[in-house]
Design a protein around this motif. Structure first.
Motif, mmCIF file in Angstrom:
data_model
loop_
_atom_site.group_PDB
_atom_site.id
_atom_site.type_symbol
_atom_site.label_atom_id
_atom_site.label_comp_id
_atom_site.label_asym_id
_atom_site.label_seq_id
_atom_site.Cartn_x
_atom_site.Cartn_y
_atom_site.Cartn_z
ATOM 1 N N GLY A 1 0.837 -1.274 0.140
ATOM 2 C CA GLY A 1 0.054 -0.022 -0.116
ATOM 3 C C GLY A 1 0.690 1.165 0.046
ATOM 4 O O GLY A 1 2.128 1.077 0.246
ATOM 5 N N GLY A 2 0.072 2.440 -0.179
ATOM 6 C CA GLY A 2 0.950 3.789 0.217
ATOM 7 C C GLY A 2 0.209 4.915 -0.569
ATOM 8 O O GLY A 2 -1.103 4.769 -0.811
ATOM 9 N N LEU A 3 0.856 6.027 -0.675
ATOM 10 C CA LEU A 3 0.305 7.089 -1.399
ATOM 11 C C LEU A 3 0.631 7.339 -2.758
ATOM 12 O O LEU A 3 1.690 7.098 -3.095
ATOM 13 C CB LEU A 3 0.933 8.208 -0.591
ATOM 14 C CG LEU A 3 0.216 9.710 -1.102
ATOM 15 C CD1 LEU A 3 -1.008 9.875 -1.075
ATOM 16 C CD2 LEU A 3 0.961 10.757 -0.401
ATOM 17 N N VAL A 4 -0.351 7.355 -3.606
ATOM 18 C CA VAL A 4 -0.319 7.431 -5.080
ATOM 19 C C VAL A 4 -1.138 8.602 -5.565
ATOM 20 O O VAL A 4 -2.468 8.707 -5.256
ATOM 21 C CB VAL A 4 -0.462 5.980 -5.534
ATOM 22 C CG1 VAL A 4 -2.055 5.718 -5.640
ATOM 23 C CG2 VAL A 4 0.012 6.063 -7.127
ATOM 24 N N GLY B 1 -4.353 -5.275 7.274
ATOM 25 C CA GLY B 1 -4.777 -4.316 6.397
ATOM 26 C C GLY B 1 -3.514 -3.456 5.835
ATOM 27 O O GLY B 1 -2.596 -3.121 6.553
ATOM 28 N N THR B 2 -3.792 -2.815 4.719
ATOM 29 C CA THR B 2 -2.695 -1.826 4.219
ATOM 30 C C THR B 2 -3.507 -0.840 3.615
ATOM 31 O O THR B 2 -4.508 -0.881 2.824
ATOM 32 C CB THR B 2 -1.858 -2.616 3.252
ATOM 33 O OG1 THR B 2 -0.791 -1.728 2.735
ATOM 34 C CG2 THR B 2 -2.568 -2.984 1.756
ATOM 35 N N GLN B 3 -2.910 0.392 3.770
ATOM 36 C CA GLN B 3 -3.591 1.717 3.441
ATOM 37 C C GLN B 3 -3.391 2.085 1.916
ATOM 38 O O GLN B 3 -1.990 2.152 1.578
ATOM 39 C CB GLN B 3 -3.316 2.843 4.354
ATOM 40 C CG GLN B 3 -3.982 4.185 3.956
ATOM 41 C CD GLN B 3 -5.546 4.291 4.189
ATOM 42 O OE1 GLN B 3 -5.931 3.896 5.206
ATOM 43 N NE2 GLN B 3 -6.129 4.879 3.250
ATOM 44 N N ILE B 4 -4.286 2.549 1.116
ATOM 45 C CA ILE B 4 -4.086 3.172 0.039
ATOM 46 C C ILE B 4 -4.667 4.319 -0.148
ATOM 47 O O ILE B 4 -5.927 4.459 -0.010
ATOM 48 C CB ILE B 4 -4.683 2.006 -1.420
ATOM 49 C CG1 ILE B 4 -3.746 0.826 -1.496
ATOM 50 C CG2 ILE B 4 -4.523 3.035 -2.649
ATOM 51 C CD1 ILE B 4 -4.247 0.015 -2.626
ATOM 52 N N THR B 5 -3.905 5.457 -0.395
ATOM 53 C CA THR B 5 -4.313 6.652 -0.400
ATOM 54 C C THR B 5 -4.041 7.218 -2.063
ATOM 55 O O THR B 5 -3.061 7.234 -2.269
ATOM 56 C CB THR B 5 -3.886 7.518 0.623
ATOM 57 O OG1 THR B 5 -4.157 7.152 1.931
ATOM 58 C CG2 THR B 5 -4.529 9.038 0.540
ATOM 59 N N VAL B 6 -5.275 7.730 -2.449
ATOM 60 C CA VAL B 6 -4.919 8.341 -3.876
ATOM 61 C C VAL B 6 -5.388 9.777 -3.871
ATOM 62 O O VAL B 6 -6.417 10.255 -3.461
ATOM 63 C CB VAL B 6 -5.917 7.414 -4.912
ATOM 64 C CG1 VAL B 6 -5.800 7.958 -6.345
ATOM 65 C CG2 VAL B 6 -5.684 5.984 -4.783
ATOM 66 N N SER B 7 -4.497 10.419 -4.047
ATOM 67 C CA SER B 7 -4.352 12.002 -4.063
ATOM 68 C C SER B 7 -5.053 12.615 -5.639
ATOM 69 O O SER B 7 -4.438 11.933 -6.529
ATOM 70 C CB SER B 7 -3.199 12.749 -3.730
ATOM 71 O OG SER B 7 -2.067 12.352 -4.869
ATOM 72 N N SER B 8 -5.844 13.332 -5.683
ATOM 73 C CA SER B 8 -6.247 13.850 -6.803
ATOM 74 C C SER B 8 -5.414 15.126 -7.261
ATOM 75 O O SER B 8 -4.540 15.423 -6.765
ATOM 76 C CB SER B 8 -7.704 14.653 -6.643
ATOM 77 O OG SER B 8 -7.687 15.580 -5.684
#
Length: 124
Positions: free
Chosen positions: A9-12, A117-124
């Motif tokens: 997971g991660g920030l993308v 659980g693994t966090q996925i954060t999608v930035s606009s």
């Protein structure tokens, strides 16, 4: 005892891609179904996709026909399931959970386990 550990997971940024991995380890007789679920803030945990021992796949209606392309796969030799997600959108932001079902032995009951659980954060 069986351990289920997710990673990837991660920030993308929107439009980007991520691949999640989930490995089952420990003492067990067989791994049958493996799957990915996700839980967005304030919402229930929902199915993304599942894959059976023979490679048959099922995708939730909510992920079909979207800009985000999701593909589930598994490596039986490694007891690992993957979720490749391309063209991610902010709506895909959630905690992604791995689910593993199998048998401890031929004489013991089935197990149905979740990863942390693994966090996925999608930035606009």
């Amino acid at each position: 005892q069986v351990q289920v550990v997710e990673s990837g997971g991660g920030l993308v940024q929107a439009g980007g891609s991520l691949r999640l991995s989930c490995a089952a380890s420990g003492r067990f007789f067989s791994i049958n179904g493996m799957g990915w679920y996700r839980q967005a803030p304030g919402k229930q945990r929902d199915l993304v996709a599942r894959i059976d021992g023979g490679g048959g796949t099922y995708y939730a209606d909510s992920v079909q026909g979207r800009v985000t392309i999701s593909k589930i796969s598994r490596d039986n030799a490694k007891n690992t399931v993957y979720l490749q997600m391309n063209s991610l959108e902010p709506e895909d932001t959630a905690v992604y959970y791995c689910n593993v079902r199998g048998y401890y032995s031929v004489r013991e009951p089935a197990f149905d386990l979740w990863g942390q659980g693994t966090q996925i954060t999608v930035s606009s």
